[in-house]
Design an enzyme around this catalytic site. Structure first.
Site, PDB file in Angstrom:
ATOM      1  N   ASP A   1      -9.340  -6.845 -26.906  1.00  9.45           N
ATOM      2  CA  ASP A   1      -9.702  -7.795 -27.959  1.00  9.45           C
ATOM      3  C   ASP A   1     -10.409  -7.033 -29.069  1.00  9.45           C
ATOM      4  OD1 ASP A   1     -10.447 -10.274 -29.289  1.00  9.45           O
ATOM      5  OD2 ASP A   1     -10.182 -11.229 -27.332  1.00  9.45           O
TER       6      ASP A   1
ATOM      7  N   THR B   1       2.574   0.360 -15.824  1.00 16.93           N
ATOM      8  CA  THR B   1       3.717   0.984 -15.140  1.00 16.93           C
ATOM      9  C   THR B   1       4.985   0.139 -15.279  1.00 16.93           C
ATOM     10  OG1 THR B   1       2.778   0.067 -13.137  1.00 16.93           O
ATOM     11  CG2 THR B   1       2.502   2.417 -13.460  1.00 16.93           C
TER      12      THR B   1
ATOM     13  N   ARG C   1       1.750   3.516  -1.011  1.00 16.88           N
ATOM     14  CA  ARG C   1       2.442   3.014   0.176  1.00 16.88           C
ATOM     15  C   ARG C   1       2.367   4.039   1.298  1.00 16.88           C
ATOM     16  NH1 ARG C   1       1.773  -0.900  -2.008  1.00 16.88           N
ATOM     17  NH2 ARG C   1       3.130  -2.642  -2.477  1.00 16.88           N
TER      18      ARG C   1
ATOM     19  N   LYS D   1     -10.644  -5.379  -5.195  1.00 18.81           N
ATOM     20  CA  LYS D   1     -10.258  -5.614  -6.586  1.00 18.81           C
ATOM     21  C   LYS D   1      -9.939  -7.093  -6.793  1.00 18.81           C
ATOM     22  CE  LYS D   1      -6.035  -4.490  -8.365  1.00 18.81           C
ATOM     23  NZ  LYS D   1      -5.568  -5.624  -9.161  1.00 18.81           N
TER      24      LYS D   1
ATOM     25  N   ASP E   1     -10.677  -6.448 -12.310  1.00 15.21           N
ATOM     26  CA  ASP E   1      -9.487  -5.921 -13.000  1.00 15.21           C
ATOM     27  C   ASP E   1      -8.945  -6.976 -13.964  1.00 15.21           C
ATOM     28  OD1 ASP E   1      -7.103  -4.598 -13.643  1.00 15.21           O
ATOM     29  OD2 ASP E   1      -6.125  -5.136 -11.751  1.00 15.21           O
ATOM     30  N   LEU E   2      -9.646  -7.145 -15.096  1.00 14.09           N
ATOM     31  CA  LEU E   2      -9.200  -8.157 -16.069  1.00 14.09           C
ATOM     32  C   LEU E   2      -8.570  -7.518 -17.303  1.00 14.09           C
ATOM     33  CD1 LEU E   2     -12.049 -10.838 -15.752  1.00 14.09           C
ATOM     34  CD2 LEU E   2      -9.839 -10.738 -14.611  1.00 14.09           C
ATOM     35  N   LYS E   3      -8.526  -6.197 -17.346  1.00 13.45           N
ATOM     36  CA  LYS E   3      -7.836  -5.465 -18.424  1.00 13.45           C
ATOM     37  C   LYS E   3      -8.132  -6.070 -19.797  1.00 13.45           C
ATOM     38  CE  LYS E   3      -3.990  -4.033 -15.427  1.00 13.45           C
ATOM     39  NZ  LYS E   3      -4.178  -4.879 -14.226  1.00 13.45           N
ATOM     40  N   PHE E   4      -9.400  -6.024 -20.188  1.00 13.76           N
ATOM     41  CA  PHE E   4      -9.798  -6.624 -21.467  1.00 13.76           C
ATOM     42  C   PHE E   4      -9.118  -5.928 -22.645  1.00 13.76           C
ATOM     43  CE2 PHE E   4     -13.541  -7.481 -18.703  1.00 13.76           C
ATOM     44  CZ  PHE E   4     -13.468  -8.869 -18.730  1.00 13.76           C
TER      45      PHE E   4
ATOM     46  N   ARG F   1      -0.652  -5.199  -0.643  1.00 16.06           N
ATOM     47  CA  ARG F   1       0.095  -5.772   0.474  1.00 16.06           C
ATOM     48  C   ARG F   1       0.146  -4.956   1.769  1.00 16.06           C
ATOM     49  NH1 ARG F   1       4.576  -7.297  -3.772  1.00 16.06           N
ATOM     50  NH2 ARG F   1       3.595  -5.421  -4.614  1.00 16.06           N
TER      51      ARG F   1
ATOM     52  N   ASP G   1      -5.091 -10.122  -3.929  1.00 16.36           N
ATOM     53  CA  ASP G   1      -4.162 -10.936  -4.721  1.00 16.36           C
ATOM     54  C   ASP G   1      -3.885 -12.270  -4.042  1.00 16.36           C
ATOM     55  OD1 ASP G   1      -4.013  -9.075  -6.811  1.00 16.36           O
ATOM     56  OD2 ASP G   1      -2.535  -7.887  -5.747  1.00 16.36           O
TER      57      ASP G   1
HETATM   58  O1  C5P Z   1       0.409  -5.012  -3.152  1.00 17.71           O
HETATM   59  P1  C5P Z   1       0.320  -3.774  -3.986  1.00 17.71           P
HETATM   60  O2  C5P Z   1      -0.265  -2.595  -3.242  1.00 17.71           O
HETATM   61  O3  C5P Z   1       1.622  -3.452  -4.672  1.00 17.71           O
HETATM   62  O4  C5P Z   1      -0.747  -4.179  -5.111  1.00 17.71           O
HETATM   63  C1  C5P Z   1      -1.121  -3.302  -6.122  1.00 17.71           C
HETATM   64  C2  C5P Z   1      -2.162  -3.924  -6.996  1.00 17.71           C
HETATM   65  O5  C5P Z   1      -2.401  -3.044  -8.093  1.00 17.71           O
HETATM   66  C3  C5P Z   1      -1.776  -5.266  -7.609  1.00 17.71           C
HETATM   67  O6  C5P Z   1      -2.970  -6.029  -7.767  1.00 17.71           O
HETATM   68  C4  C5P Z   1      -1.209  -4.880  -8.958  1.00 17.71           C
HETATM   69  O7  C5P Z   1      -1.352  -5.893  -9.911  1.00 17.71           O
HETATM   70  C5  C5P Z   1      -2.085  -3.690  -9.310  1.00 17.71           C
HETATM   71  N1  C5P Z   1      -1.498  -2.737 -10.259  1.00 17.71           N
HETATM   72  C6  C5P Z   1      -0.278  -2.097 -10.030  1.00 17.71           C
HETATM   73  N2  C5P Z   1       0.226  -1.221 -10.955  1.00 17.71           N
HETATM   74  C7  C5P Z   1      -0.475  -0.973 -12.065  1.00 17.71           C
HETATM   75  C8  C5P Z   1      -1.698  -1.586 -12.295  1.00 17.71           C
HETATM   76  C9  C5P Z   1      -2.188  -2.476 -11.356  1.00 17.71           C
HETATM   77  O8  C5P Z   1       0.350  -2.307  -9.008  1.00 17.71           O
HETATM   78  N3  C5P Z   1      -0.013  -0.093 -12.923  1.00 17.71           N
END
Ligand code: C5P
Length: 229
Positions: A65, A119, A180, A33, A60-63, A210, A11
């Protein structure tokens, strides 16, 4: 046992930041990703930078259309050689089917993953859209549609994996963000699980941002997560 189950969420928004990050993680046990921010900022160069470093890319562009447009976009992703890409299941069964069928004709076929309910969506948000099911039932329903349409799996939270694994079976890929390790900061994630819990619940791949990218030593952070798994 699937190898390289950690998918690092890159990111960042510039080629310079991306190159720096990729240099730090390229020799570790991970894939990467590329999301909307990075791709909209620097385009397919992001894919090239990762591929040049030998990293598999989840685009991860979540298309979402009309079926033909969606299928052509996913085909373009396939032609970039990405390892995995995704679309919104709420685009409908026909859309998912048309996309999957178009991929059959491609030389390289990425894993095709569905996004069920984001989410960030609340029950009130679902009601606003006119959906009467509760969140879990809507996730299960869309996951079932994706399975029937022949997608390879879905993105789901760590709290949903156990239930989905039971209802859908083993032959469906579950990709889980919101991971986490105990030693990491929660940041803005609410429904988190540890890497070990996610694997025990049935996840195939863990999306981790992160805890790795904000760490002083991303390489070491990945090694710790692999050990914890
Ligand atoms: O930094 P962190 O571990 O929170 O990043 C999680 C990644 O997963 C981010 O790119 C976020 O956009 C993605 N993501 C998410 N929850 C989802 C779908 C994608 O956190 N339901």
């Amino acid at each position: 046992m699937t190898e390289r189950r950690i998918i690092v969420a890159l990111d960042v928004s510039s080629a310079t930041e991306l190159r720096e990050l990729v240099t730090q993680i390229k020799d570790t046990d991970c894939r990467v990703k590329i999301g909307k921010e990075l791709f909209t900022s620097i385009g397919p160069l992001a894919i090239e930078i990762c591929h040049d470093a030998g990293l598999d890319v989840f685009l991860d562009l979540k298309f979402h259309d009309i079926p033909t447009t969606c299928a052509r976009a996913v085909r373009a992703a396939a032609r970039w050689g990405v390892w995995m890409t995704n679309l919104h299941c709420s685009g409908g069964a026909e859309m998912m089917l048309v996309v999957r069928e178009m991929l059959e004709g491609e030389r390289h076929r990425p894993f095709l993953i569905g996004v069920t309910v984001l989410t960030s969506m609340s029950l009130a948000g679902l009601r606003q859209l006119g959906i009467e099911r509760d969140l879990g039932s809507q996730v299960d329903y869309l996951a079932g549609l994706a399975h029937i349409a022949g997608l390879d799996g879905i993105v789901c939270s760590g709290q949903e994996t156990q239930r989905l694994r039971k209802s859908i079976g083993q032959d469906f890929c579950l990709v889980t963000p919101g991971i986490r390790p105990v030693w990491a900061n929660d940041n803005d994630q609410a429904r988190i699980v540890t890497p070990a819990q996610a694997i025990a619940n049935g996840s195939d791949y863990l999306v981790v941002g992160r805890p790795i990218t904000a760490s002083e030593n991303p390489q070491n952070a990945i090694a710790r997560i692999v050990a914890e798994m």
